[in-house]
Design a protein around this motif. Structure first.
Motif, PDB file in Angstrom:
ATOM      1  N   LYS A  30     115.169  14.022  -5.539  1.00  7.45           N
ATOM      2  CA  LYS A  30     115.837  12.926  -4.830  1.00  7.45           C
ATOM      3  C   LYS A  30     117.352  13.002  -5.022  1.00  7.45           C
ATOM      4  O   LYS A  30     118.121  12.910  -4.053  1.00  7.45           O
ATOM      5  CB  LYS A  30     115.308  11.591  -5.369  1.00  7.45           C
ATOM      6  N   SER A  31     117.781  13.180  -6.279  1.00  7.53           N
ATOM      7  CA  SER A  31     119.227  13.248  -6.549  1.00  7.53           C
ATOM      8  C   SER A  31     119.839  14.503  -5.934  1.00  7.53           C
ATOM      9  O   SER A  31     120.948  14.471  -5.385  1.00  7.53           O
ATOM     10  CB  SER A  31     119.468  13.232  -8.059  1.00  7.53           C
ATOM     11  N   TRP A  32     119.114  15.609  -6.041  1.00  6.07           N
ATOM     12  CA  TRP A  32     119.585  16.882  -5.475  1.00  6.07           C
ATOM     13  C   TRP A  32     119.785  16.762  -3.967  1.00  6.07           C
ATOM     14  O   TRP A  32     120.809  17.183  -3.424  1.00  6.07           O
ATOM     15  CB  TRP A  32     118.579  17.980  -5.818  1.00  6.07           C
ATOM     16  N   ALA A  33     118.813  16.172  -3.301  1.00  7.30           N
ATOM     17  CA  ALA A  33     118.887  16.009  -1.849  1.00  7.30           C
ATOM     18  C   ALA A  33     120.014  15.056  -1.454  1.00  7.30           C
ATOM     19  O   ALA A  33     120.711  15.281  -0.463  1.00  7.30           O
ATOM     20  CB  ALA A  33     117.553  15.493  -1.319  1.00  7.30           C
ATOM     21  N   THR A  34     120.211  14.010  -2.253  1.00  2.06           N
ATOM     22  CA  THR A  34     121.286  13.046  -1.964  1.00  2.06           C
ATOM     23  C   THR A  34     122.652  13.719  -2.043  1.00  2.06           C
ATOM     24  O   THR A  34     123.520  13.503  -1.183  1.00  2.06           O
ATOM     25  CB  THR A  34     121.222  11.871  -2.955  1.00  2.06           C
ATOM     26  N   GLU A  35     122.856  14.527  -3.073  1.00  4.53           N
ATOM     27  CA  GLU A  35     124.142  15.230  -3.230  1.00  4.53           C
ATOM     28  C   GLU A  35     124.369  16.222  -2.092  1.00  4.53           C
ATOM     29  O   GLU A  35     125.491  16.352  -1.575  1.00  4.53           O
ATOM     30  CB  GLU A  35     124.180  15.953  -4.577  1.00  4.53           C
ATOM     31  N   LEU A  38     125.251  14.360   1.090  1.00  5.66           N
ATOM     32  CA  LEU A  38     126.623  13.863   1.027  1.00  5.66           C
ATOM     33  C   LEU A  38     127.625  14.991   1.294  1.00  5.66           C
ATOM     34  O   LEU A  38     128.600  14.811   2.033  1.00  5.66           O
ATOM     35  CB  LEU A  38     126.886  13.253  -0.353  1.00  5.66           C
ATOM     36  N   TRP A  39     127.363  16.165   0.703  1.00  7.03           N
ATOM     37  CA  TRP A  39     128.246  17.314   0.926  1.00  7.03           C
ATOM     38  C   TRP A  39     128.235  17.742   2.397  1.00  7.03           C
ATOM     39  O   TRP A  39     129.275  18.014   2.987  1.00  7.03           O
ATOM     40  CB  TRP A  39     127.797  18.479   0.039  1.00  7.03           C
ATOM     41  N   ILE A  40     127.055  17.765   3.003  1.00  5.30           N
ATOM     42  CA  ILE A  40     126.918  18.134   4.411  1.00  5.30           C
ATOM     43  C   ILE A  40     127.672  17.150   5.307  1.00  5.30           C
ATOM     44  O   ILE A  40     128.343  17.542   6.260  1.00  5.30           O
ATOM     45  CB  ILE A  40     125.421  18.183   4.802  1.00  5.30           C
TER      46      ILE A  40
END
Length: 277
Positions: A30-35, A38-40
């Motif tokens: 979840k945290s990995w996907a959120t970061e 956000l970068w994208i």
């Protein structure tokens, strides 16, 4: 036809160095996907190949191999469909090659590691959530948001402000305030409820301090000026006291007189009537 990214491999790797790599030991999808999302969003990247490569560069070990397999499967499908086509058509297929989306990668990882939660159960749990008595709105919102963010977009649309209002009924002030504003977003409702709760706690604290001050003042007054109960019985007037003393002295003298020998016939002292001369 997709637009190719202008970022090279080294530039892409440098851009993603601050994102914690997803691995079997650090499986916080979840945290990995959120970061990544956000970068994208910040970079404005829409190229599927760049997004796919970003997923590979921000993962390691078994996780990285699972993501690679998703690309390999798409490769196999495209190879099978192009066996009977010409080389020109194959080049066109390469240009039109579809990389797995980020959402598909996330879903595949959750399924592979068995951590994908039942969305319907999450929805039921969120609707049944209620604030505890004396629990702060801010603390409750943390629990509520945590569960809310686990829902997919489809089920988030089923949760409205009225559901949130029902969940905070035990906090009357916040519930009353939001009951008049059912046409706002749920995030706005969070902020309003927290503000009302802060003001309520502040007012209650001020009231407590005032009452406590008055109580202490009353205790001080009673310490210097104690209340007297049955004051008329406890306090003996001075005149009554002197009269009582006189009565006692008179009674004492009479007792002394009784102890002196007095003759009944001649009324002279010093002998009884039996021995009267």
């Amino acid at each position: 036809m997709s637009t190719k990214t202008t970022l090279g491999f080294k530039e892409l790797k440098k851009e993603l160095r601050d994102i914690v790599k997803l691995s079997k030991d650090n499986l916080d999808i979840k945290s990995w996907a959120t970061e990544l999302k956000l970068w994208i969003k910040i970079q404005g990247i829409k190229d599927p190949e760049t997004i796919f490569n970003a997923c590979l560069l921000t993962s390691s070990g078994e996780v990285q191999r699972v993501i690679e397999d998703l690309g390999d499967k798409d490769d196999d499908e495209s190879d099978d469909s192009s066996d009977e086509e010409s080389e020109d058509e194959e080049e066109e297929d390469d240009d039109d090659y579809k990389f797995p989306s980020l959402e598909k990668i996330i879903s595949s990882l959750e399924n592979f590691y068995g951590i994908k939660e039942d969305q319907n159960l999450l929805l039921k749990e969120l609707r049944a959530m209620r604030i505890k008595r004396n629990e702060k709105i801010k603390d409750f919102n943390v629990r509520y948001r945590t569960l809310y963010t686990k829902l997919d977009k489809k089920r988030r649309k089923r949760i409205g402000v009225l559901d949130y209002i029902d969940s905070i009924q035990n906090n009357y002030e916040a519930w009353k305030k939001l009951s008049l504003k059912d046409d706002i977003s749920i995030n706005k409702a969070f902020k309003i409820a927290e503000k009302v709760d802060r003001l309520s706690v502040k007012n209650n604290s001020s009231t407590y301090n005032i009452n406590n001050s008055q109580h202490n003042q009353n205790n001080t007054t009673s310490r210097f000026y104690p209340k007297r109960r049955n004051e008329t019985f406890q306090t003996i007037p001075t005149n009554n006291k002197s009269k009582s003393q006189d009565n006692i002295e008179e009674l004492t003298q009479k007792m002394k007189n009784l102890s002196i020998k007095t003759c009944f016939f001649c009324k002279e002292k010093g002998h009884y009537s039996n021995f009267c001369p």
